[in-house]
Design an enzyme around this catalytic site. Structure first.
Site, mmCIF file in Angstrom:
data_model
loop_
_atom_site.group_PDB
_atom_site.id
_atom_site.type_symbol
_atom_site.label_atom_id
_atom_site.label_comp_id
_atom_site.label_asym_id
_atom_site.label_seq_id
_atom_site.Cartn_x
_atom_site.Cartn_y
_atom_site.Cartn_z
ATOM 1 N N TYR A 83 0.848 -1.147 0.002
ATOM 2 C CA TYR A 83 0.250 0.036 -0.107
ATOM 3 C C TYR A 83 0.892 1.359 -0.077
ATOM 4 C CZ TYR A 83 -3.594 -3.188 1.822
ATOM 5 O OH TYR A 83 -4.434 -4.367 2.381
ATOM 6 N N ILE B 283 -12.099 -5.025 9.483
ATOM 7 C CA ILE B 283 -11.205 -3.847 9.560
ATOM 8 C C ILE B 283 -11.776 -2.891 8.470
ATOM 9 C CG2 ILE B 283 -8.893 -4.874 10.312
ATOM 10 C CD1 ILE B 283 -8.385 -5.505 7.282
ATOM 11 N N LYS C 207 -12.391 0.392 6.071
ATOM 12 C CA LYS C 207 -11.712 1.440 5.773
ATOM 13 C C LYS C 207 -12.250 2.602 5.281
ATOM 14 C CE LYS C 207 -10.063 4.072 1.779
ATOM 15 N NZ LYS C 207 -10.565 4.292 0.681
ATOM 16 N N SER C 208 -12.118 3.996 5.742
ATOM 17 C CA SER C 208 -12.726 5.090 5.331
ATOM 18 C C SER C 208 -11.853 6.357 5.463
ATOM 19 C CB SER C 208 -14.053 5.298 5.971
ATOM 20 O OG SER C 208 -14.644 6.658 5.351
ATOM 21 N N ARG D 234 -17.591 9.098 8.645
ATOM 22 C CA ARG D 234 -17.755 7.572 8.678
ATOM 23 C C ARG D 234 -16.846 6.966 9.284
ATOM 24 N NH1 ARG D 234 -18.305 7.149 1.974
ATOM 25 N NH2 ARG D 234 -20.378 7.762 2.008
ATOM 26 N N ASN E 161 -18.411 4.066 11.990
ATOM 27 C CA ASN E 161 -17.855 2.744 11.790
ATOM 28 C C ASN E 161 -17.310 2.169 13.221
ATOM 29 O OD1 ASN E 161 -18.625 2.775 8.886
ATOM 30 N ND2 ASN E 161 -16.411 2.715 8.311
#
Ligand code: NAD
Length: 291
Positions: free
Chosen positions: A55, A236, A238-239, A244, A248
């Site tokens: 990543y 896990i 993602k945002s 959010r 979450n």
């Protein structure tokens, strides 16, 4: 303001450690934006972050964690394409990830993909188990595991080393529930970790999920994350959106009934949103942001 750690359980791992059940994923977050996104998540109470060398944003994760100054569970992953899958490169890649993060330990280090390119993943697994054994005293890696492994891959690596991965991180969401793989994990004592837990957005318009969400006055994302927690998977989401990230994490003050859990089980379509581990080969140089 930094909130205290979220009140989520930690799941015991087969090596004696434990993993917080809810974490923050950072796939496709731009390297320059990662420290800010992770800092927001940590301020909200997440204490578990999932990154990968591919990543290219480990440095941002490390910076945010160092700034918090508290222990955070950090996962990263090893992957070298093609023939480089193997012992020498795994150790070198670990050193690189360790330096990128700049933390005093990596809690969980995973073989990112088995790949279709031969059986290099067995050598990678041997390398990771060797690394963990070599680090017993220094403690720079706590647990080792795998990602995107199907039952045959798990059988191969356990047969070759006698060491069972602590975790298998795989695609898992209401449209792709991985029932058979979860059964194998339960038999072998492997914790199931769900990537793409919201189906990368694909499940968010589902009518059944919307109905359940409306009944609880919650969002569909919250219902799906809650479903993962009750199923017993590590989740896990993602945002990068601040609202959010908070949304979450607000999943500990309501519960789905048995009927609601059964209704969600009925949504399984065996439909992936991501690549199939039987054919996937990581592009040289890792993921591109627009991939
Ligand atoms: P995800 O299921 O977490 O979905 C993320 C998408 O959903 C984003 O586009 C986001 O905008 C949207 N979203 C998030 N919260 C929302 C909300 N409350 N309301 C509406 N939309 C919302 O998908 P993911 O990012 O692919 O998976 C999560 C993490 O899993 C990744 O960040 C990464 O850390 C990990 N992962 C691992 C692998 C692997 O091969 N091991 C592969 C993919 C992802």
């Amino acid at each position: 303001m930094t909130l205290p750690a979220l009140d989520v359980p930690s799941l015991p791992l087969n090596d004696g450690s434990a993993i917080p059940q809810l974490g923050f994923g950072v796939y496709r977050i731009d390297p320059d934006a990662t420290a800010d996104a992770v800092s927001r998540a940590l301020a909200t109470g997440y204490r578990h972050v999932d990154t990968a060398r591919a990543y290219r944003n480990e440095a941002g994760v490390g910076r945010a964690v160092r700034e918090l100054g508290e222990w955070v569970y950090v996962t990263t992953k090893y992957f070298e394409p093609g023939e480089d899958h193997g012992h020498r490169d795994a150790v070198a890649a670990f050193e690189e990830s360790f330096a990128n993060l700049g933390l005093d330990r990596i809690d969980l280090y995973l073989v990112h993909w088995p790949t279709a390119a031969g059986e290099g993943y067995v050598a990678s697994w041997q390398a990771l188990t060797g690394l963990r054994a070599a680090e017993t005293e220094r403690g720079r890696v706590r647990s080792v595991g795998v990602s995107n492994f199907v039952p045959e891959h798990l059988a191969r690596v356990v047969d070759a080393t006698g060491v069972t991965p602590a975790v298998n991180q795989v695609e898992l969401h209401p449209y792709f529930q991985q029932q058979e793989l979860r059964r194998v994990h339960a038999e072998r004592g492997i914790v199931t970790e769900a990537w793409g837990p919201l189906g990368q957005g694909a499940v968010l318009e589902d009518p059944t999920l919307r109905e359940i969400a409306a009944a609880h006055g919650r969002s569909v994302a919250q219902v799906v994350i809650r479903w993962h927690l009750q199923l017993g998977t590590v989740v896990i989401p993602k945002s990068e959106n601040p609202a959010r990230i908070v949304e979450n994490a607000a999943v500990t003050d309501f519960a789905l009934s048995d009927d609601e859990m059964a209704a969600i089980e009925g949504l399984d379509r065996g439909e992936r949103v991501g690549p199939d581990p039987a054919t996937f080969v990581m592009p040289v140089g890792g993921y591109r942001r627009d991939a």
